[in-house]
Design an enzyme around this catalytic site. Structure first.
Site, PDB file in Angstrom:
ATOM      1  CG  ASP A  13       0.454   7.394   4.839  1.00  0.00           C
ATOM      2  OD1 ASP A  13      -0.068   6.684   3.965  1.00  0.00           O
ATOM      3  OD2 ASP A  13       1.632   7.784   4.785  1.00  0.00           O
ATOM      4  CE  LYS A  16      -5.800  10.908   1.687  1.00  0.00           C
ATOM      5  NZ  LYS A  16      -4.571  10.958   2.501  1.00  0.00           N
TER       6      LYS A  16
END
Length: 430
Positions: A13, A16
């Site tokens: 998280d 990306k």
């Protein structure tokens, strides 16, 4: 031009999706090499939001070759649903634009049954899985009883594999007082979906070898984060695959010499979903503020993420185990307005100071963070596209992070919008 591997350097998280999208515009081929549909990327392009789980981020860009490597575990029903959803947004997904490794392991409905049954049985000791069957599918792969995509071409192969699966999993389901899986029902479902999914099957190792020989730019897209790696993460509160950059080679069928630059996506603070140790977790107003300002909810699950201060010890360790050459620092703007910032520079366990995360789970649970206090900033960093637009104290924070993790910042993200990015070093230029 270099081939680039993108991995998360924390617990996933890290943002990306945006960075991979930013890079995918410059790439020719985008490859997923591990994980399943338990991890998601959110892309925002020209105001349109795309939510991807299995499909590589390059799929939303015309002219890019998207590849799902053998290191991924694929739920064929989830993949087709995702293809249909993205197609409804105007993105063409065809066997010409998407290749799925013919030797990829499939996630079956019974894997989800087992996953959820085991989590329920663990009670308070649950791992925190998404219940989508990722772990059981990887277990079957290692135990050599998995159904692979290529097996769908032969009914006899399907029946042989399903028989082996049920021998194991139905015994487990009986032991957990759960209904058993129906073999004929499962075989019928696989025969029904086979002609829909098989056109995407291909020799990924060959596709990538040819792309590399043509000197095309290949982007390897990781899922989750380094601290969820089954070997190097906070075991047993980890995912079921290797998430570090080394998996890009094994999970796609191309040699490690093709990996030229490793970019670690790193959030300016720390978050985690699910159970497990979290040394810098904040359960106060600041932790709540970080979650609200950072919109910290899972793309796939919608689960609220736990939030805390930046952990330099963890990221430095992730950089070493993952061979990270540079980081993309994301969500700096979430820290705007905080008078004082803390960065974890060491751990204390039973009175002993450590500069690494211990492997033993009981010691991980006892870790106390050692903090360094840094001055915050009142100005906004949101949308900044150059160093000159950043407050001096924000630059100082970034420089201190670089020193502590022993890795330079290559990219800096200041909002979810792809153009709100400060480029320090182009990963594709090595």
């Amino acid at each position: 031009m270099a081939n680039v591997v993108v991995v998360g350097s924390q617990w996933g998280d890290e943002g990306k999706g945006k960075i991979v999208d930013w890079l995918s515009e410059r790439a020719d081929v985008v490859v997923r090499f591990q994980g399943g549909h338990n991890a998601g990327h959110t892309l925002v392009i020209d105001g349109v939001v795309y939510k991807l789980s299995l499909l590589p981020s390059g799929i939303v860009r015309p002219g890019k070759q998207s590849v799902i490597g053998n290191g991924v575990v694929v739920d064929p029903w989830a993949l087709l649903e995702e293809i249909e959803r993205i197609s409804a947004q105007g993105v063409a997904v065809t066997p010409d634009s998407l290749t799925v490794a013919e030797n990829v392991t499939l996630i079956l409905p019974l894997h989800g049954m087992v996953d959820r049954a085991r989590e329920a049985d663990r009670g308070d000791a649950k791992i925190g899985t998404t219940g989508r069957g990722i772990g059981p599918a990887y277990e079957d792969k290692v135990a050599r009883r998995a159904v692979r995509l290529c097996d769908l071409a032969e009914e006899s192969a399907i029946r042989e594999r399903v028989e082996a699966l049920l021998l194991h999993h139905n015994a487990l389901l009986r032991g957990l007082s759960q209904p058993e899986a129906d073999g004929e029902e499962l075989i019928a479902a696989l025969l029904e979906i086979a002609p829909k999914i098989l056109p995407f099957a291909g020799r990924v190792w060959d596709v990538l070898d040819q792309a590399d020989r043509r000197e095309q730019r290949i982007l390897f897209e990781g899922a989750q984060g380094a601290m969820l790696d089954v070997d190097h993460g906070t075991y047993p509160f980890v995912t079921s695959s290797n998430t570090v950059a080394g998996q890009a080679a094994a999970g796609s069928g191309i040699g490690p010499k093709a990996m030229n630059y490793v970019l670690g996506i790193t959030k300016a603070y720390t978050t985690r979903v699910g159970s497990g140790p979290f040394p810098t977790e904040l359960e106060d107003e600041i932790g709540q503020r970080l979650g609200e300002r950072g919109h910290e909810f899972g793309t796939v699950t919608g689960r609220r993420r736990r939030c805390g201060w930046f952990d330099a010890v963890m990221v430095r360790q992730a950089a070493k185990t993952g061979g990270i050459d540079g980081i993309a620092l994301t969500k700096l703007d979430v820290l705007d307005g905080l008078e004082t910032l803390k960065v974890c520079t060491g751990y204390r366990v039973d009175g002993e100071e450590l500069d690494y995360l211990p492997a033993l789970a009981s010691r991980q649970a006892k870790v106390e963070p050692i903090y360094e206090h840094l001055e915050g900033w009142s100005e906004s960093t949101q949308g900044a596209r150059s160093w000159a637009e950043l407050p001096a104290t924000a630059v100082k924070y970034i420089r201190r992070v670089e020193e502590l993790i022993e890795v330079p910042v290559a990219l800096l993200s200041t909002s979810p919008e792809r153009d709100d990015t400060i480029l320090v070093r182009d990963p594709f230029k090595g």
